[in-house]
Design a protein around this motif. Structure first.
Motif, PDB file in Angstrom:
ATOM      1  N   ARG A   1     -16.406   1.748   0.839  1.00 25.63           N
ATOM      2  CA  ARG A   1     -17.089   1.261   2.044  1.00 25.63           C
ATOM      3  C   ARG A   1     -16.734   2.117   3.257  1.00 25.63           C
ATOM      4  N   TYR A   2     -15.455   2.502   3.359  1.00 28.49           N
ATOM      5  CA  TYR A   2     -15.011   3.354   4.466  1.00 28.49           C
ATOM      6  C   TYR A   2     -15.788   4.667   4.460  1.00 28.49           C
TER       7      TYR A   2
ATOM      8  N   LEU B   1      -4.100   1.919   6.662  1.00 31.75           N
ATOM      9  CA  LEU B   1      -4.732   0.878   5.847  1.00 31.75           C
ATOM     10  C   LEU B   1      -5.703   0.066   6.690  1.00 31.75           C
ATOM     11  N   ARG B   2      -5.331  -0.226   7.932  1.00 32.39           N
ATOM     12  CA  ARG B   2      -6.235  -0.953   8.829  1.00 32.39           C
ATOM     13  C   ARG B   2      -7.526  -0.165   9.035  1.00 32.39           C
ATOM     14  N   LEU B   3      -7.416   1.148   9.215  1.00 31.86           N
ATOM     15  CA  LEU B   3      -8.614   1.976   9.383  1.00 31.86           C
ATOM     16  C   LEU B   3      -9.466   1.948   8.123  1.00 31.86           C
ATOM     17  N   LEU B   4      -8.813   2.029   6.979  1.00 29.39           N
ATOM     18  CA  LEU B   4      -9.523   2.023   5.704  1.00 29.39           C
ATOM     19  C   LEU B   4     -10.282   0.710   5.507  1.00 29.39           C
TER      20      LEU B   4
ATOM     21  N   PRO C   1       0.838  -1.208   0.000  1.00 30.01           N
ATOM     22  CA  PRO C   1       0.000   0.000   0.000  1.00 30.01           C
ATOM     23  C   PRO C   1       0.867   1.250   0.000  1.00 30.01           C
ATOM     24  N   LYS C   2       0.326   2.335  -0.529  1.00 30.56           N
ATOM     25  CA  LYS C   2       1.073   3.594  -0.525  1.00 30.56           C
ATOM     26  C   LYS C   2       0.801   4.399   0.744  1.00 30.56           C
ATOM     27  N   ILE C   3      -0.163   3.949   1.554  1.00 33.83           N
ATOM     28  CA  ILE C   3      -0.432   4.633   2.817  1.00 33.83           C
ATOM     29  C   ILE C   3       0.106   3.784   3.962  1.00 33.83           C
TER      30      ILE C   3
END
Length: 384
Positions: free
Chosen positions: A257-258, A73-76, A66-68
């Motif tokens: 979805r987030y 990413l877990r939050l997303l 991932p780029k973040i």
């Protein structure tokens, strides 16, 4: 040992590839990785699209990071916050991380007791009860003069329900993945033991919809979300036509979805407003499905479309949201992009009938900063 090419989502990287790998990527993975030849023979520029995970070609394994940052990413993805001191490298063990989350969620649900519900089972009875299976009954009647048994669907109260069938199917799929550590697969086996009597059933989107609609199984929500991530990621191996498998998460869907879930929370106190996710609008042979429609007193006021890419307002994106404005009757439409800071820009169509907004919401930073960014978006869309 299979060589590994490590890539970062949306960032180009140049390298050498054998012809068999080029053919594989062009034939099966065009939607995952853009492949462009360079001026040097055998050397190519690879740019992953909006996916993270891994896929295996004939001779090479491709890992897409991932780029973040991983906590974001877990939050997303809607996962629980990582425990202090935990160190995971999502580019190499994303499936293991999600499997651990699945086991934790399943144990949470099973601890107070799994939720049973009514389901139908096929049976043959000497007495007519439940629902008659007419086709089976007619076939039997054609073979005998008088019916001495009835083919029925009988309601039973047990664990064989959609909200239990989905975790059972997820566990079954994970136990087949030999790349997962043995200890983790053993945890899955122990956690799924209470679901041993649940029937195996193909998991569809309709099954998820039914499971989430059951009020008594509301505590299954986080578990079902993880199941959907895992099953979608495992299904990514099917269209690739390779033998080594794949596990890929579509961050475009995750961002959508987030955004939807966050706006549901923001609009919950405002009773006149309703957040509608992907409603269908039929136009001739085509059905248009905006990502999010915000309704006030039942009327569509704002349409939002989530875009997991840089905030470049392209003609195709504008065509899309203006079509949504036409078919929904909304006077305001917005394109929502991820970013490291908040931003918004507003435009108006030449006739003044539709306002187009370009929003950037934060996906990098502390959870409080990300929540604040969504709150700003919600406030702006509520303005008349």
């Amino acid at each position: 040992m299979t060589p590994t090419v490590t890539l970062t989502e949306r960032r180009p990287s140049a390298g050498r590839l054998p012809r068999v790998e080029v053919d594989f990527l062009l034939a099966h993975a065009r939607h995952l990785i853009d492949l462009v030849p360079t001026f040097e023979r055998g050397r190519y520029r690879l740019t992953p699209r909006g996916f993270v995970g891994f896929l295996t070609g004939p001779t090479t394994r491709y890992v897409i990071r991932p780029k973040i940052p991983w906590p974001n990413l877990r939050l997303l993805l809607g996962l629980s916050p990582e425990a202090a001191g935990a160190t995971h490298a999502p580019e190499t063990d994303l499936l293991a991380v999600l499997t651990t989350e699945f086991v934790d969620r399943l144990e949470e649900v099973a601890r107070p007791g799994l939720v049973a519900g009514y389901s139908e089972v096929e049976s043959v009875s000497s007495f007519l009860r439940g629902k008659l299976r007419a086709a089976d009954q007619m076939r039997d009647a054609a073979a005998r003069a008088f019916p001495d048994r009835f083919y029925i669907n009988e309601p039973v109260f047990d664990l064989n329900t959609p909200w239990n069938q989905i975790p059972k199917a997820t566990a079954t799929a994970l136990l087949c993945r030999t790349e997962l550590p043995l200890a983790l697969r053993q945890r899955v086996q122990v956690a799924v033991a209470p679901l041993a009597g649940v029937s195996d059933r193909p998991v569809t989107e309709a099954l998820f919809t039914t499971a989430r609609a059951e009020p008594r199984a509301a505590q299954y929500g986080p578990l079902l979300n993880v199941c959907q991530l895992i099953l979608n990621g495992l299904a990514s191996a099917d269209p690739l036509g390779n033998t080594g498998g794949a596990f890929l998460l579509d961050l475009g869907l995750a961002f959508e979805r987030y955004l939807t879930d966050a706006l549901h929370r923001e609009f919950a106190p405002h009773r006149s407003w309703r957040v509608e996710a992907q409603p269908g609008f039929t136009l001739g042979p085509t059905t248009l499905q905006p990502d999010i429609v915000l309704r006030k007193h039942g009327a569509a006021r704002v349409v939002l479309d989530a875009k997991w890419k840089t905030a470049t307002l392209g003609a195709s994106d504008l065509h899309q949201v203006l079509a949504y404005a036409t078919i929904t009757g909304a006077r305001r439409v917005g394109l929502v992009y991820p970013g490291r800071t908040d931003a918004r820009t507003h435009f108006t169509t030449p006739d003044g009938r539709v306002r187009v907004s370009r929003y950037r919401v934060r996906v990098v930073g502390e959870s409080a900063d990300l929540a604040s960014s969504i709150a700003k978006l919600a406030r702006d869309t509520r303005r008349e």
